[in-house]
Design an enzyme around this catalytic site. Structure first.
Site, PDB file in Angstrom:
ATOM      1  N   CYS A  40      36.700  39.666  38.461  1.00 34.36           N
ATOM      2  CA  CYS A  40      37.055  40.698  39.433  1.00 34.36           C
ATOM      3  C   CYS A  40      36.939  40.138  40.846  1.00 34.36           C
ATOM      4  CB  CYS A  40      36.119  41.893  39.267  1.00 34.36           C
ATOM      5  SG  CYS A  40      36.392  43.246  40.430  1.00 34.36           S
ATOM      6  N   SER A  42      35.687  41.428  43.299  1.00 32.75           N
ATOM      7  CA  SER A  42      34.367  41.723  43.874  1.00 32.75           C
ATOM      8  C   SER A  42      33.424  40.530  43.741  1.00 32.75           C
ATOM      9  CB  SER A  42      33.753  42.953  43.202  1.00 32.75           C
ATOM     10  OG  SER A  42      34.497  44.112  43.494  1.00 32.75           O
ATOM     11  N   HIS A  45      33.967  38.268  46.500  1.00 32.59           N
ATOM     12  CA  HIS A  45      33.299  38.740  47.715  1.00 32.59           C
ATOM     13  C   HIS A  45      31.867  38.205  47.804  1.00 32.59           C
ATOM     14  CE1 HIS A  45      36.602  41.209  48.910  1.00 32.59           C
ATOM     15  NE2 HIS A  45      36.489  42.042  47.899  1.00 32.59           N
ATOM     16  N   HIS A  61      30.219  41.548  36.527  1.00 30.33           N
ATOM     17  CA  HIS A  61      29.788  42.939  36.369  1.00 30.33           C
ATOM     18  C   HIS A  61      30.740  43.712  35.463  1.00 30.33           C
ATOM     19  CE1 HIS A  61      32.660  42.721  39.673  1.00 30.33           C
ATOM     20  NE2 HIS A  61      32.995  43.957  39.385  1.00 30.33           N
ATOM     21  N   CYS A 168      34.821  47.842  35.198  1.00 28.67           N
ATOM     22  CA  CYS A 168      35.084  47.949  36.632  1.00 28.67           C
ATOM     23  C   CYS A 168      36.555  48.236  36.892  1.00 28.67           C
ATOM     24  CB  CYS A 168      34.638  46.686  37.368  1.00 28.67           C
ATOM     25  SG  CYS A 168      35.039  46.700  39.143  1.00 28.67           S
TER      26      CYS A 168
END
Length: 377
Positions: A40, A42, A45, A61, A168
């Site tokens: 993902c 994220s 990030h 996650h 997610c």
């Protein structure tokens, strides 16, 4: 026990696959053998620092696996159960959970501490160093220990290499269309960004009855894939998007505009608002850098046309209800999870997977672990 995990030790540096020590689960926790984990944005990030989680940390996650051990206070899960991790934990007792907003569970405020939700300590160690966990999950590993609040039980017949997407991205994108945007039959929708979240938003908008779905993405391949998933129009840049939206909506603008880019941009939010119809809604799903605090937009237009600008976390969904529901829809052919996955990777190819994410080569890449390979034999 010892297991392998992908660890980020320094911002901007590659992930390294390490042999780590994993403590047994404490009373409200479970040990899970992970079968698959989605890549993902994220997690990117974490690399760039847009999400300043403490380092070193185990990423991941968006995962799914099989329970191997449960803590003494866990009564609703047993060894052998299949679970999908919810990247936002759900306690079931706080005000948000009890009013049907599990995506805003109070436990979520603690998930970026990187420690266990139960007691703010660590179960994952690299030598003498305690490792943080992305979203209190850490699914870039062969095994992990998580709080029971992060687990959603699913049927043993469900392919975990696809179910992991619901931890997610898919619920986030789906919910962005169905819940946060509240797409209705006959609505017109624009989706900016066609990664895992944007692709799920397109599928959600289609099933909700949208008559026109415009996808904006720089990748020619992704634009082609978007048409196979339900998009009616595509464009590869924001400059052309205005005319494409005008054509698709008979010059009215879209009823719903969903921002699902890899990295949010305040200037593009303003452009999204200009392409939105009177009383339309712009949904901000993607993550903006922590220091991006300005939007370039005509706020007089916002007032005079009664447009709405809303944010959404996890697609404003309820993972304990939505994950099983979407899996049921997938089993009936209403949702296509297989087409979401462009490539699968072993754990030691994690940096290649992130290169493909950065280049836009994947709708979604998925790490598949040895336990899943054994199940497929």
């Amino acid at each position: 026990m010892h297991t392998q995990a992908a660890v980020l030790s320094e911002r901007g540096k590659p992930w390294t696959v390490e042999t780590i020590e994993l403590d047994p689960p404490k009373p409200p926790e479970v040990l899970v053998e992970i079968h698959a984990s989605g890549i993902c944005h994220s997690d990117e990030h974490l690399v760039t620092g847009d999400m300043p989680l403490r380092l070193p940390c185990i990423g991941g996650h968006e995962g799914a696996g099989v329970v191997r051990e449960v803590g003494e206070h866990v009564t609703w899960l047993q060894p052998g159960d299949h679970v999908v991790f919810s990247f936002v934990p759900s306690c079931g007792r706080c005000h948000s959970c009890s009013t049907g907003h599990q995506s805003l569970c109070d436990l979520g405020a603690r998930m970026y501490l990187g420690t266990q939700l139960h007691d703010n300590t660590a179960r994952h160690h690299l030598g003498d160093v305690n490792l943080a966990l992305a979203c209190s999950v850490g699914s870039f590993a062969h095994h992990t220990v998580v709080n029971e609040a992060s687990c959603v039980k699913v049927g043993s017949h469900v392919p975990l290499t696809r179910a992991c997407l619901l931890g997610c991205g898919f619920v986030t994108g789906w919910g962005s269309a169905v819940y946060a945007a509240d797409v209705r039959p006959g609505d017109t929708v624009a989706v900016a960004g066609f990664g895992g979240i944007g692709a799920a938003a397109v599928q959600g908008a289609k099933l909700a009855g949208a008559r026109a779905i415009v996808v904006i993405d720089p990748s020619e391949t992704k634009c082609h894939t978007a048409l196979t998933m339900g998009a009616t129009h595509t464009t590869r840049n924001w400059d052309d998007a205005t005319s494409v939206v005008a054509e698709a909506t008979w010059d009215r603008g879209v009823d719903r505009f969903i921002c699902a880019m890899g990295v949010g941009d305040g200037e593009l939010v303003g452009k999204a608002l200009t392409m939105t119809a009177k009383r339309g809604r712009v949904v901000i799903t993607n993550i903006h850098p922590m220091l991006d605090r300005s939007i370039t937009a005509n706020f007089m237009d916002l007032t005079l046309t009664e447009k709405q600008l809303v944010g959404t976390l996890y697609g404003s969904g309820n993972p304990r209800a939505d994950i099983p529901k979407i899996l049921e829809l997938a089993s009936q052919g209403h949702v296509d999870l297989d087409s979401m996955v462009t490539r699968e990777y072993p754990l030691d190819a994690i940096n290649e997977a992130f290169e493909h994410l950065r280049s836009g080569a994947n709708v979604r890449g998925v790490l598949v672990f040895p336990a899943a390979r054994e199940d497929q034999r």
